[in-house]
Design an enzyme around this catalytic site. Sequence first.
Site, short mmCIF file in Angstrom:
data_model
loop_
_atom_site.label_atom_id
_atom_site.label_comp_id
_atom_site.label_asym_id
_atom_site.label_seq_id
_atom_site.Cartn_x
_atom_site.Cartn_y
_atom_site.Cartn_z
N CYS A 183 28.40 46.39 41.91
CA CYS A 183 29.60 46.41 41.07
C CYS A 183 29.52 45.36 39.97
O CYS A 183 30.09 45.54 38.89
CB CYS A 183 30.86 46.22 41.91
SG CYS A 183 30.86 44.71 42.90
N HIS A 220 34.56 41.81 44.82
CA HIS A 220 34.29 43.05 44.09
C HIS A 220 34.60 42.85 42.61
O HIS A 220 35.52 42.11 42.26
CB HIS A 220 35.16 44.18 44.67
CG HIS A 220 34.93 45.51 44.05
ND1 HIS A 220 33.71 46.15 44.04
CD2 HIS A 220 35.79 46.35 43.38
CE1 HIS A 220 33.81 47.31 43.42
NE2 HIS A 220 35.06 47.45 43.00
#
Length: 434
Positions: free
Chosen positions: A82, A385
């Site tokens: 990510c 994330h």
Amino acid sequence: AQNTSLSLLYRCDDFVVNDTKLGLVQKVREHLQNLENSAFTSDRHRKRKLLENSSLNSKLLKVNGSTTALCATGLRNLGNTCFMNAILQSLSNIQQFCCYFKELPAVELRNGKTAGRRTYHTRSQGDNNVSLVEEFRKTLCALWQGSQTAFSPESLFYVVWKIMPNFRGYQQQDAHEFMRYLLDHLHLELQGGFNGVSRSVILQENSSLSASNKCCINGASTVVTAIFGGILQNEVNCLICGTESRKFDPFLDLSLDIPSQFRNKRTKNQENGPMCTLRDCLRSFTDLEELDETELYMCHKCKKKQKSTKKFWIQKLPKVLCLHLKRFHWTAYLRNKVDTYVEFPLRGLDMKCYLLEPENSGPESCLYDLAAVVVHHGSGVGSGHYTAYAAHEGRWFHFNDSTVTLTDEETVVKAKAYILFYVERQAKSGSDKL
């Protein structure tokens, strides 16, 4: 019980100092990583099926009462990638930068039966020649096509593994560190030849990029330095004799501290004390600072290290101003995250007061409008994330790996920004300043 305790040690990896003689902790790490990757892969297949089945519906959005096609394309997560996806989606929405790569002719890196075809590398293809510029170009071309639910950047990731050893593996990485490595390597490769023609020559043919571009980092100018390159002036003054030393440093981004008085604030609406703004961070970066005992300045007049002051000025602003908020700090043995909300403007970021010679700049040349924001969700640099917000043709999108959703300005300004991309304003328009 032993496996459970070792699993806990693995999960609390920051606290593990010594492994056993047999390397049991490392074996558990590898075993659990394999399990996580396996579970991640199966979950991705399941989600991909759901996305494919609903792709027609997901491609249609209601905008201003009418149905419009969502042409944005997500990027598949290849296993904690990510950090890469958020940077790629941000860069794909820096129009001048993105268009340069998309307009480059394709380069075929393999000969024989596949010559002339569009080829993609995989990690199983062995030690082939690789081109970061080519795979970056292919990835950018795949975005904003609207022809698929999500694009897999596996070929680009393979090249990243080849030329950037720091990013091998499937552990979480720092998005800012990846962006700097990516831009540096693109810059170095662009200085090489391209079908017998220097890429710097191709850059020079584009007058909008080459005009007044004086920032060269590690050699000739490229689209990287033409778009992101700026110049800092670093002034150091000896407090004993008053001798002043000046040095000019090129930069591709500015890393800004969040001032210490704001670091305990957690949310935008917290009432105890003033809210931290991007102006506070820029002032902290450029204000006069007395260097501490560990940073004594070697004064050439005094012939020894002396106490001194330091101040930064911006000598040349870039076309795209990239601001990195330093959210991760080492404290004793751990790298903690500063989770403070920093208020930032969507339009009209005025950089004139930080310029060395503001009188030489035009009325609009110091104003910047936000193009993209990278956000880190979670508590640690090695976990959590990354997602990105970016503006495209007047609309804001949220990029969360494979998922792309239309969002609004109110949502964007509430984000706890990690990296901000501001584009120099070209045309006059009324807006509020920072």
